[in-house]
Design an enzyme around this catalytic site. Structure first.
Site: not given
Lengths: 580, 580
Positions: A335-337, A385, A264
């Site tokens: 989050d969200e790698i 995550d 992000h």
């Protein structure tokens, strides 16, 4: 301070000696209510007295409490709230209330996680003095809010003969707002924080930056906003942040910054293209499968852990942020790698070719940043995550002790995984607490809405649809399925407004009164004295509170026709719905 | 007037002789756009010229067009719109635009259904004069709106060398707003109507009364509002109505009143309990099945067709309404007659015991009211239920010729049933056009939201959920499945905002930009020149239009992050979603 605290018992006794007797709980519905409902609310003989035209509030001197006192004094004397349902209480001719006298035990207590928010409020059956006792200035603010909600009418009258003893069930009660995907002005943040204080919420989790824009002007790294913000007018300067932090302190709301990383971070590439992998790419290359996407949604870019410059920039960022935000928690995202992003970078490809793994890459990143954040006297918060992602996650040993993980996937299952691993948890389950869900998807050429009539619409195209109603939020037990010991590690919850389809035009109505539902659930719970869920009884109270919020300038969405409010019980159902 | 009209060909030719050549459609995307997209928009050499500081608009004298001209003159000279994406056109040094010259063929044409809304707008490559030609003042207003959307910047510049020939696909393009369940102020209605005009919508279907409140102050029956409104300040007086009607005329928006009957009339019982069956009852008695409910939702009461007094009151109501509203359509409701309500009334029980049926009762009601409405020179509009309800419906012979039926159930199936029976149809399919859906249900003690985590949430508890996204609305073909002859009977569509969970705080964001999506679909369609649905290309244009609406004071909800707008195409997907 818990209920067993001897000082507290003494306090209670001393108050009771020259106060109300006997203590009897008023059966619901009470003619006047406070949202969130207090833990102990005793009103043996419901009646009202006038606020004296000379009404004032006395309190010990304290920078932020002073501001709150001034604000509440103005509010109770000028709000002139006219309840939707006129309270069925007599205004007695007893002497009016002349003074609210505030006592605070520990004026020096900072507004930190776990600070004591307990207050005791006693409004006598007749004037001249009401007493608000709290251990800290922040508890006094909670009591002031409760006091203000007991006032209505013109001239102002107040519920009299009331005793309240109140403290929160969970210490962390927050709202997350994403100011990267769309920008919100400082005035919007003020309005949000003000409403949070009114709902006894105490953490504004500010998701400041993301791939879409970097609105935070950092003294040491001004180019990040200079090039990564949406525009020169769509930034938060150091002065803006200070105003927001101060505003929070005046309302008992901590301002917890999140600088999401290493994912992000596409917006960082505007200033530093060399430290961002896969920046400015199309997010889901044509012909590839979902696992090969470069980002979880449009807007690509992950910081590259292999580049030394990454950490030079990050140290500046972290140091600036900790300087600007006094809050001891620091949210570092994680989050969200997305594998496809890192894999698209040549330097990372080489790393992987030499038997490195993406999880090792993340560990390298965490190892190179987390200790520095901790060294700034900050408690780390990460999204879950970092530990629970199916593909890229770190070894638990890499995560600093005392780190808090914020859960958003898989409802109570992930909460349990976090606390059973010994971490503290903040609950933001997307199944319950994501406020943006249910308005479809935002992709530009999404064919799913071009269906033959008669097709099943499913959840309406929102990955986390349907819309989370206030009841869904209210009823969620954030410690569901946990042992007592595990439950102690759940420090609280946050509703979250991601801004793909939100901006200042809808901020109020997306957040309120649904965040109020969480606010009560986390303050005094969602059950009555018998242990039954109290959503039915809460409806009327929430209607009234929503109406008062609207009059206070918060554009909360309505939950019922006015008719329902005027005709209590008539909008209920006495059987399960759905036979139509 | 259609494309084949000889007068029109002449007009076109005469314009072309001293105008643009050759006519070539500009490939999308155009650097400047109008919402809804015009039918013919020719801009061979995109460039801009300044509006002269002395810019003015000349037009023939006409009470309402004059008002529109003044408004648009102010708007184009002061709006200073700054597009989200700077139009890629050069501002030439050609002489600025000094005058917009409006010609209207038939100044006397009233704003009625089917009125010609065609306009031709020609903005030269260089000043001083642009030409707007229309057959009626109402078409000229459409052209003025288009003109205004071609202006941006400070100082104002305008797209030059533009030729537009534009007319609507459907004649009836409306928004229904329910002002009974919650009240909306006259200012809210103004804001709605103003935005409607900007979207070239032409019918404000005002669902004024219902079971919950009766806000319309009728000169002959003042007690209906006097006792049935939510309060003395929550009414519409005759003066209010006149202001709304006039405001509509100034914006080319008809104001079509609906007085729903004989169902949805609980509020009438406050003044006339004797004419309302089952008033003020609990809507779904405990222990009964759904078919035995008294109302479709809380708020009971149906007018009793057996009571002579019913018709005395109704004649006064109808006469007053037709006096207050010049609109030649009259919506008489007739939806959701619930058997349990009529069956609960003693007089109706006797009627049924004597072999009468509920459908006969409805026929009696329609026979006793419809001819009177028609006698007031009104075209009747009913909800489809009067003909299509499974239980209580009239014989088609009872419905006056020329009556229009508004469909809301079963998507295209019911549209087909209506038009194949020879009636004209207004499409408000709840599967596509109901704007209130998707925010859950409003019942006070609804247990469906108290579920174990992990339960399937379904459509989120809204009977018509999920939320209808703008794409769902945009893509709906309201003549789906009809023959060409049948399709001609579909006069248009209306999105509907029922107000169980809406009031002025959320009116703008619930309606806009989703009503804009319908507005384009019904004005120029939802397909490109090749017949493909154009929702993808529409996204960028709708973003820009939504942004302009917000700047015009309409709180339309955002549909994408600003990043998507700034990075065209980057928020698309090139494959079906859902493999995650």
């Amino acid at each position: 301070m818990g209920k067993g605290n001897p000082l507290f018992s003494l306090l209670i006794l001393s108050l009771l000696c020259h106060s109300i007797s006997p203590i009897t709980a008023v059966g619901s519905p009470s003619p006047v209510n406070i949202w969130p409902k207090p833990r102990v609310f005793v009103w043996p003989v419901p009646h009202a007295i006038l606020l004296s035209p000379l009404f004032t509030i006395t309190s010990p001197t304290h920078q932020y409490l002073d501001a709150a006192v001034s604000r509440y004094l103005r509010q109770v004397t000028t709000e002139h709230h006219h309840p939707l349902v006129t309270p069925a209480v007599n205004l007695t001719s007893a002497s009016p209330l002349r003074t609210l006298e505030i006592t605070v035990n520990d004026l020096a207590a900072p507004l930190h996680h776990g600070v004591n928010e307990t207050y005791i409020l006693r409004i006598p059956s007749a004037g001249p003095t009401a007493y608000l006792t709290a251990f800290t200035p922040w508890g006094a603010m909670r009591g002031l809010e409760s006091f203000s909600q007991l006032v209505w009418g013109d001239p102002p009258q107040i519920a009299a003969g009331v005793f309240i003893w109140d403290w929160p069930k969970f210490e962390h009660r927050g709202i997350m707002l994403d100011t990267s995907r769309n920008y919100y002005g400082v005035d919007d943040l003020f309005r949000l924080i003000g409403a949070m204080g009114g709902n006894k919420l105490n953490v504004f989790h500010w998701h400041i930056t993301d791939s879409h824009s970097f609105p935070l002007v950092l003294p040491t790294e001004p180019e990040l906003a200079g090039k990564g913000a949406y525009g020169a007018s769509m930034v938060y300067t150091a002065e803006d942040v200070q105003r927001v932090v101060e505003f929070g302190l005046e309302h008992g709301v901590r301002v917890l910054p999140e600088i999401d990383m290493p994912g992000h971070t596409g917006s960082w590439a505007e200033a530093y293209p060399e430290i961002v992998a896969c920046a400015d790419k199309f997010w889901w290359p044509a012909g590839t499968a979902w696992p090969d996407r470069l980002a979880s949604e449009p807007g690509t870019g992950h910081l590259n852990p292999l580049i030394p410059k990454t950490y030079e920039v990050l140290k500046n960022v972290i140091r600036d942020v900790t300087t600007m935000f006094p809050e001891p928690f620091y949210h570092a995202g994680a989050d969200e790698i997305i594998p496809g992003c890192w894999k698209a970078d040549p330097s990372i490809q080489t790393f992987l070719a030499n038997n490195g793994t993406l999880s090792e890459l993340l560990e390298m990143f965490v190892n190179s940043t987390a200790p520095y954040i901790v060294s700034q006297n900050r408690t780390l918060v990460y999204w879950e995550d970092v530990l629970l992602d199916a593909e890229i996650k770190v070894n638990p040993s890499v995560i600093p002790q005392n780190t808090i993980l914020q859960t958003w996937n898989n409802g109570p299952n992930n909460t349990k995984r976090i606390v059973s691993a010994g971490y503290r948890a903040i609950v933001s389950s997307s199944d319950f607490y994501y406020l943006d869900c249910g308005h479809g998807d935002f992709l530009g050429n999404d064919s799913q809405y071009d269906q033959q009539p008669g097709s099943k619409p499913g959840n309406g195209g929102s990955w986390c649809g349907p819309f989370k109603t206030w009841q869904t939020i209210y009823n969620y037990d954030i410690t569901y399925g946990l042992t007592d010991d595990e439950a102690k590690l759940v420090i609280g919850g946050e509703v979250a407004l991601w801004s793909e389809q939100a901006d200042p035009t809808v901020m109020d109505s997306r957040i309120w009164p649904r965040a109020s539902a969480m606010a009560e659930s986390l303050w005094s719970g969602n059950r009555d004295e018998t242990g039954m869920k109290r959503y039915a009884e809460a409806t009327d109270r929430l209607n009234e509170w929503r109406y008062r919020m609207v009059n206070r300038g918060i554009g909360a969405e309505p939950i019922q026709p006015l008719w329902c409010i005027r005709n209590p019980g008539m909008c209920n159902t006495v059987q399960p719905f759905g036979e139509a």
